[in-house]
Scaffold this active site. Sequence first.
Site, PDB file in Angstrom:
ATOM      1  N   CYS A  63       6.830  -4.359  15.508  1.00 56.76           N
ATOM      2  CA  CYS A  63       6.523  -3.352  16.520  1.00 56.76           C
ATOM      3  C   CYS A  63       5.104  -3.589  17.045  1.00 56.76           C
ATOM      4  O   CYS A  63       4.192  -3.902  16.284  1.00 56.76           O
ATOM      5  CB  CYS A  63       6.640  -1.950  15.931  1.00 56.76           C
TER       6      CYS A  63
ATOM      7  N   CYS B 194       3.352   8.511   0.885  1.00 52.07           N
ATOM      8  CA  CYS B 194       3.985   7.577   1.823  1.00 52.07           C
ATOM      9  C   CYS B 194       4.167   6.249   1.097  1.00 52.07           C
ATOM     10  O   CYS B 194       3.192   5.587   0.742  1.00 52.07           O
ATOM     11  CB  CYS B 194       3.086   7.427   3.049  1.00 52.07           C
TER      12      CYS B 194
ATOM     13  N   GLU C 147       0.832  -1.194   0.000  1.00 54.84           N
ATOM     14  CA  GLU C 147       0.000   0.000   0.000  1.00 54.84           C
ATOM     15  C   GLU C 147       0.870   1.249   0.000  1.00 54.84           C
ATOM     16  O   GLU C 147       1.959   1.263   0.574  1.00 54.84           O
ATOM     17  CB  GLU C 147      -0.924   0.005   1.224  1.00 54.84           C
TER      18      GLU C 147
ATOM     19  N   CYS D 276       1.965  -1.693  15.369  1.00 57.13           N
ATOM     20  CA  CYS D 276       1.919  -1.553  13.908  1.00 57.13           C
ATOM     21  C   CYS D 276       1.288  -2.768  13.242  1.00 57.13           C
ATOM     22  O   CYS D 276       1.728  -3.904  13.451  1.00 57.13           O
ATOM     23  CB  CYS D 276       3.337  -1.345  13.374  1.00 57.13           C
TER      24      CYS D 276
ATOM     25  N   CYS E  40       6.718  -6.701   7.202  1.00 61.81           N
ATOM     26  CA  CYS E  40       7.871  -6.170   7.934  1.00 61.81           C
ATOM     27  C   CYS E  40       8.342  -7.184   8.966  1.00 61.81           C
ATOM     28  O   CYS E  40       7.543  -7.912   9.545  1.00 61.81           O
ATOM     29  CB  CYS E  40       7.469  -4.862   8.626  1.00 61.81           C
TER      30      CYS E  40
END
Length: 342
Positions: free
Chosen positions: A116, A105, A92, A119, A112
């Site tokens: 975290c 962005c 995205e 997130c 990932c």
Amino acid sequence: MDKRFLFGLTLSELQGVVKSLGMPAFAAKQIASWLYQKKIGSIDEMSNLSLKHRELLKEEYEIGLHEPVEAMRSVDGTIKYLYQVNGNHFVEAVYIPDDERATLCVSSQVGCKMNCKFCMTGKQGFSANLTAGDILNQIHSLPEKEELTNIVFMGMGEPLDNIDEVLKAIEVMTSSYGYGWSPKRITVSTSGLKKSFRRFIDESDCHLAVSLHSPLSAQRAELMPAERAFSLLEIVDILREYDFSKQRRLSFEYIVFKGVNDSLVYAKELLKLLRGIDCRINLIRFHAIPGVALEGADMETMTAFRDYLTSHGLFTTIRASRGEDIFAACGMLSTAKQEGLK
């Protein structure tokens, strides 16, 4: 045989391509111009290359541009685009118009590895690195490309975990043969990755944003497992070696969690940690995500936090939240559904 993509190649890589095909050296710049300074859909449109050379290129290469497959529009004007990459993966990118500024962005990975706590991308897990072409395609195929003023690597993935392709994409963005943009139009956000942190600073003049979220190492490690591999104190020690006052901006991202890191005790610790470093703090409201018990601090608390830091010499802003209704705000990007993940 699958053809390779030309889009995303640097000038030196294009020089290698034309040499291998027996084309004249100057053809590399001609190809770069077609790829990055004009919007074309096929090699046949490269009209200043001879028919013979176009045919040679087509035998092994294609352009490699892909339009977004989906767009979601927020009530605040933010648009979230879905791109298909590497055949069967998805990422995205978020377009954020704001008066005279228009920011995109971009993502650097599918998912990932950093995991975290706050997130959604991290909860998705890691699937693949993007190529420089995949990264640049989010810009080049954006319907609003001509309106863009800024690029932020704050989408899906940890940019410094894909450092080679990120630096290649930045080279194309900032070189005269590419988009010719100033590095000051580009910000790269990172949670900190020891193997490539210093390399990024040395090899790029782009702005740097470090995900901080707590000035205390033990607490940061609970929020961001990457702290255990590359501590905040190590990051700050490296940053003290560089002068960020002229060429680029250094900022620290700080999501404010209710009852976790929002009291003035933490503001005082931030002042101690960052004393003597030319930087700014961006306070970010937490956006609730499924399965995470954290809550965002209220605006009164965030304002008091900002005012305390600013009054003590640490320039601090509160970042406006955009696109929350379409899950496009900070920490909310995920393609787990498209990837077939739960």
